[in-house]
Design an enzyme around this catalytic site. Structure first.
Site, mmCIF file in Angstrom:
data_model
loop_
_atom_site.group_PDB
_atom_site.id
_atom_site.type_symbol
_atom_site.label_atom_id
_atom_site.label_comp_id
_atom_site.label_asym_id
_atom_site.label_seq_id
_atom_site.Cartn_x
_atom_site.Cartn_y
_atom_site.Cartn_z
ATOM 1 N N CYS A 24 -20.018 6.575 -22.730
ATOM 2 C CA CYS A 24 -21.319 7.197 -22.473
ATOM 3 C C CYS A 24 -21.598 7.255 -20.976
ATOM 4 O O CYS A 24 -22.566 6.657 -20.468
ATOM 5 C CB CYS A 24 -22.424 6.436 -23.207
ATOM 6 S SG CYS A 24 -22.318 6.587 -24.991
ATOM 7 N N GLU A 25 -20.747 7.947 -20.251
ATOM 8 C CA GLU A 25 -20.872 8.138 -18.812
ATOM 9 C C GLU A 25 -20.346 9.521 -18.467
ATOM 10 O O GLU A 25 -19.244 9.885 -18.893
ATOM 11 C CB GLU A 25 -20.050 7.101 -18.032
ATOM 12 C CG GLU A 25 -20.477 5.673 -18.214
ATOM 13 C CD GLU A 25 -21.748 5.333 -17.456
ATOM 14 O OE1 GLU A 25 -22.133 6.115 -16.564
ATOM 15 O OE2 GLU A 25 -22.337 4.283 -17.763
ATOM 16 N N ARG B 138 1.997 -1.063 -6.514
ATOM 17 C CA ARG B 138 1.987 0.281 -7.072
ATOM 18 C C ARG B 138 3.366 0.945 -6.944
ATOM 19 O O ARG B 138 3.843 1.627 -7.852
ATOM 20 C CB ARG B 138 0.940 1.116 -6.338
ATOM 21 C CG ARG B 138 0.742 2.515 -6.856
ATOM 22 C CD ARG B 138 -0.026 3.361 -5.845
ATOM 23 N NE ARG B 138 -1.080 2.624 -5.166
ATOM 24 C CZ ARG B 138 -2.354 2.632 -5.519
ATOM 25 N NH1 ARG B 138 -2.745 3.358 -6.549
ATOM 26 N NH2 ARG B 138 -3.245 1.938 -4.835
ATOM 27 N N TYR C 65 -2.832 -0.612 -11.723
ATOM 28 C CA TYR C 65 -4.302 -0.635 -11.655
ATOM 29 C C TYR C 65 -4.978 0.109 -12.805
ATOM 30 O O TYR C 65 -6.091 0.591 -12.643
ATOM 31 C CB TYR C 65 -4.783 -0.089 -10.301
ATOM 32 C CG TYR C 65 -4.211 -0.851 -9.153
ATOM 33 C CD1 TYR C 65 -4.644 -2.148 -8.878
ATOM 34 C CD2 TYR C 65 -3.202 -0.314 -8.359
ATOM 35 C CE1 TYR C 65 -4.094 -2.875 -7.837
ATOM 36 C CE2 TYR C 65 -2.649 -1.035 -7.314
ATOM 37 C CZ TYR C 65 -3.102 -2.316 -7.059
ATOM 38 O OH TYR C 65 -2.546 -3.034 -6.032
ATOM 39 N N TYR D 114 -12.558 5.551 -7.624
ATOM 40 C CA TYR D 114 -12.038 6.082 -6.369
ATOM 41 C C TYR D 114 -11.922 7.601 -6.331
ATOM 42 O O TYR D 114 -11.451 8.146 -5.323
ATOM 43 C CB TYR D 114 -10.636 5.515 -6.097
ATOM 44 C CG TYR D 114 -10.532 4.017 -6.175
ATOM 45 C CD1 TYR D 114 -11.360 3.200 -5.416
ATOM 46 C CD2 TYR D 114 -9.596 3.401 -7.006
ATOM 47 C CE1 TYR D 114 -11.254 1.823 -5.477
ATOM 48 C CE2 TYR D 114 -9.486 2.022 -7.073
ATOM 49 C CZ TYR D 114 -10.321 1.240 -6.309
ATOM 50 O OH TYR D 114 -10.225 -0.128 -6.364
ATOM 51 N N GLY E 72 0.788 -1.226 0.000
ATOM 52 C CA GLY E 72 0.000 0.000 0.000
ATOM 53 C C GLY E 72 0.817 1.272 0.000
ATOM 54 O O GLY E 72 0.271 2.354 0.216
ATOM 55 N N PRO F 84 4.437 -4.766 -1.914
ATOM 56 C CA PRO F 84 4.192 -3.575 -2.735
ATOM 57 C C PRO F 84 3.886 -3.950 -4.184
ATOM 58 O O PRO F 84 4.429 -4.917 -4.721
ATOM 59 C CB PRO F 84 5.515 -2.813 -2.646
ATOM 60 C CG PRO F 84 6.533 -3.882 -2.451
ATOM 61 C CD PRO F 84 5.864 -4.947 -1.610
#
Length: 480
Positions: free
Chosen positions: A388-389, A316, A418, A361, A271, A314
């Protein structure tokens, strides 16, 4: 277009140069050539666009390898100062392919997987199963059978059902499977609620109170060998405070459990945060390693218990900064929002299908025009995708040169983690390829999809028409 606007978030400051690349956000190899085009690993994005198209995931292999080595070195050095050892598992969920699995293991890391698919990739890459750890809150029987069969190094148990399920599988094969127990320390990392995973009201692991009985049961079962505790407090964490408090609570439990037998490993998860924008200030990995290991050693000394071997996971922190996503601008739309306030919407040829993190997020990213430089005054922009959002946002707020236009290439840094792994085919958009750069050479390590690939999965294209009774009668009469 003016750089001064009340629509800008408080943290975002108009840049002196809208072409500049923030040093801690982009890969160290990123720069601009004599014509102003962005280069990564010595290769111009114009060349990459012409060869591979856009959208395109770009991954600096040297940066991945360097970060893997730096993280491993930092924790090993910190552990050795206290007379113990540290093992680093690369968290495969961040970004995994056979090539990435080879890079990190060649640099000395173990590998963490959490599904049968990730396990299959690791095995296909030739990773020694003994260097694999298997996570997940709902591992299937088939996944556990395969993991035990190939000789996986460790399995992190997540529920009472899984304890019994795995023991039966291992006992039937006549082995004792090394396991860890995932525990929620109750420490809620200072991060998005969906990213913080150690508080009690969530799907992972056991509470501190329930862990004692769970370990007792593991120790009773002939198919399992208890190796230690595991905890993960969240993602994208800056500072050591959360890790220190979590470690303290785990070691209180560790001390109780040590009365019943050896506990050789304490896995404190991962993290560790990275910089996504110029204002992010992640803690250097050496400082994290020293701070976390020091507190573990101090807590063990206070309790009079042996210092266990340590493990960390780890993902990321190893692959995030190495990634850049390349897009092409399709439309630019200035929108007036209230008196004197204007936001420029810059639409690109990708979006939430290749980077779901802003939608999931509220994650912040930054962007730069990559195909050229410009002297135009910076303008506040929102980079959006083609889906389409209304939530299809790639970069919520950043400053780009005010003359940004259709056909420009746009690069978004810090997309190594990610983005590819969360990619989808929403709106039937093919997923982009992943291209690795090393030594001035670009090569595809994950093939991009085509419309033909998507259609090939549609069973309706190959269905034999089913005629109604009336249609069959009419066909028969016509034939006669």
């Amino acid at each position: 277009m003016s750089a001064s606007t009340p629509l800008a978030p408080d943290w975002l400051v108009p840049p002196a140069d809208a072409n500049a690349l923030a040093a801690d956000v982009w890969p160290p190899s990123a720069d601009r050539d004599d014509h102003g085009a962005l280069r990564v690993g010595g290769i111009s994005v114009l060349e990459l666009r012409d060869t591979f198209g856009t959208p395109l995931y770009i991954l600096d292999e040297d940066e991945v390898r360097a970060r893997a080595g730096r993280v491993l070195g930092a924790f090993r050095t910190a552990a050795e100062r206290h007379g113990t050892q540290a093992r680093i598992y690369y968290a495969g969920k961040a970004l995994l392919s056979t090539e990435v699995a080879r890079w990190v293991t060649e640099e000395g890391l173990a590998l963490d997987v959490c599904t049968g698919g990730e396990l299959a990739v690791a095995l296909a890459a030739g990773v020694d199963p003994a260097r694999l750890g298997f996570h997940g809150n709902n591992k299937s029987v088939a996944e556990l059978e395969l993991a035990v069969e190939v000789g996986i190094g460790s399995i992190v148990l997540d529920s009472s059902i899984e304890i019994e399920r795995l023991s039966a599988i291992a006992e039937r094969r006549g082995i004792r499977q090394p396991v860890l127990l995932r525990v929620n320390s109750g420490v809620h990392a200072e991060t998005h609620d969906f990213l913080a995973t150690a508080h009690e009201d969530q799907k992972f692991g056991f509470t501190l109170e329930d862990a004692v009985a769970a370990v007792a049961r593991i120790r009773e079962l002939p198919g399992l060998q208890f190796f230690g505790l595991h905890c993960h407090i969240g993602s994208q964490i800056f500072g050591t405070a959360g890790f220190r408090e979590s470690a303290s609570r785990l070691l209180e439990l560790h001390g109780v459990l040590a009365e019943g037998g050896d506990i050789p490993v304490l896995n404190l998860g991962g993290g560790f945060g990275i910089a996504y924008t110029s204002v992010d200030d992640p803690t250097p990995i050496e400082e994290l390693a020293d701070g976390i290991v020091d507190v573990v050693a101090a807590e063990c000394a206070v309790r009079g218990i042996p210092l266990p071997n340590l493990a960390f996971e780890p993902g990321r922190a190893i692959v995030g900064r190495a990634g850049v996503t390349l897009y092409e601008v399709g439309t630019v739309k200035p929108v007036e929002i209230g008196e004197g306030a204007e936001r420029v919407y810059v639409s690109v040829d990708g979006g939430m299908s290749d980077n779901a993190r802003p939608a999931l997020y509220g994650a912040q990213f930054s962007a730069r025009v990559a195909s050229r430089t410009s002297d135009a005054q910076p303008a506040l922009v929102r980079v959006v995708g083609r889906h389409c959002e209304s939530g299809d946002i790639v970069v919520d707020a950043d400053y780009l040169p005010g003359d940004v236009a259709p056909g420009d290439l746009l690069a978004v840094p810090a997309t190594g983690a990610y983005c590819f792994s969360l990619a989808s085919n929403y709106n039937y958009v093919p997923r982009p390829p992943v291209v690795a750069l090393r030594g001035g050479v670009a090569r595809v390590i994950v093939r991009g999809e085509s419309i033909e690939d998507l259609l090939a999965r549609d069973a309706g294209l190959h269905r034999v028409p089913v005629l109604s009774e009336r249609q069959r009668d009419e066909a028969t009469e016509g034939a006669g």
